[in-house]
Design a protein around this motif. Structure first.
Motif: not given
Length: 342
Positions: A181, A183-185, A187-188, A199, A215
């Motif tokens: 979950e 990962g996208d956050l 990235t943003r 993360y 990461s």
């Protein structure tokens, strides 16, 4: 009447039905007052926010007209609603209880979560708070200068809540879900170190050590390129711990999953009742709590269930501890065969 700013600006009636606020300038006036909730906004500031350089012939009169229209719209929604828009030198303010605004409820829930020690209860409170968001705050006024500071401030509060929720869920052993979950956050919001730390922990605990190290390297490079700085000491220490596979990084032992509701407050003044029920549970197959409505039977039962859940990992008890708890206070043994909530 309730108001929403965690998304497009919205007004609801007492029964939850959307209320219409007509005319763009009237809605802009409402949004401006909500963006400065609890503080008066000067007449000059409101005129500038509503018209900018394209001023009407009589700016003060035009503002008074929009204020009157907003008051009339409120009065149609709820008798006495016109009084919510108050003149307060040097301008106007919206006299609304913070709990009547979704932002106020969001802040109350996140504040309560920060005072809650139990990670499950904390995660529930933060989930409830985040569920109030319907999109970007003040979404229909995102291009207005008066809303920009409020939008930035509220986005920071939302991200703080997301990070705190992730940390609570890590305590609950939900690293597998979080590894996917977050990962996208990340990235943003690539430069948020607290989010990145959650993360990395989730990836490591999910057995994805190489991805965690990659990461971290991405963040280090991004910080150096964009800001000319290195990761902070906490994230650097986490990176070293991952490299040496520090056992302290692994998740704490997970508690048994149950369907007991997470208490939102501590149970105060019921120690004697709790002790009495625990004794009865040690000596009987079932304990039923009885009493008139409203005395706190359910809350006591939930507290007992939470305290003895480790004793009943399968929900059925053991030969050493056969008791069950259900119901309310004061307690007495019964022969009812109803199974306990789990």
């Amino acid at each position: 009447m309730r108001f929403g700013v965690l998304g497009p600006v919205q007004v609801w009636t007492a029964d939850g039905s959307p209320a219409r606020i007509p005319e763009v300038k009237v809605r802009t006036l409402l949004a401006d007052l909500l963006a400065h909730l609890g503080q008066p906004v000067s007449t000059d500031r409101l005129i500038d926010d509503l018209w900018g350089e394209r001023l009407p012939a009589n700016p003060t009169g035009a503002l008074h007209t929009r204020v009157s229209q907003l008051r009339r719209a409120f009065e149609e929604v709820e008798p006495g609603g016109r009084d919510l828009v108050a003149f307060h030198p040097p301008g106007y303010l919206l006299r609304v209880d913070p709990e009547a605004v979704d932002l106020g409820r969001f802040q109350a829930l996140t504040g309560q979560a920060r005072l809650t020690a139990d990670p499950r209860a904390r995660a529930v409170l933060l989930s409830d708070a985040l569920a109030l968001w319907r999109g970007t705050s003040f979404a229909d006024f995102a291009d207005e200068p008066f809303a920009s500071a409020a939008i930035a401030r509220l986005e920071q509060q939302r991200l703080n809540a997301l990070e705190e929720q992730a940390e609570a869920r890590l305590e609950l052993g939900e690293h597998g879900l979080l590894a996917g979950e977050l990962g996208d956050l990340v990235t943003r919001y690539p430069l948020r170190e607290r989010l990145r730390a959650a993360y990395l922990r989730a990836l490591y605990r999910a057995g994805r050590q190489n991805e965690a190290l990659d990461s971290y390297a991405q963040l280090r490079e991004r910080l150096a390129e964009d800001l000319g700085v290195d990761p902070g000491p906490e994230l650097t220490a986490l990176h070293r711990a991952i490299l040496r596979q520090d056992p302290a990084l692994m998740a704490p032992a997970a508690r048994p999953r149950t369907n007991l509701p997470a208490p939102l407050t501590d149970l105060i003044g019921r120690d004697e009742a709790i002790a009495r029920v625990r004794v009865l549970l040690d000596n009987g197959r079932l304990v039923t709590l009885t009493g008139p409505g409203g005395v706190g039977k359910t809350r006591l039962a939930v507290e007992i269930g939470t305290r003895v859940v480790d004793t009943f990992p399968d929900g059925c008890g053991s030969s050493n501890s056969p008791g069950r708890a259900a119901g309310s206070a004061p307690p007495r043994p019964t022969r009812d065969r109803t199974r306990p909530a789990r």
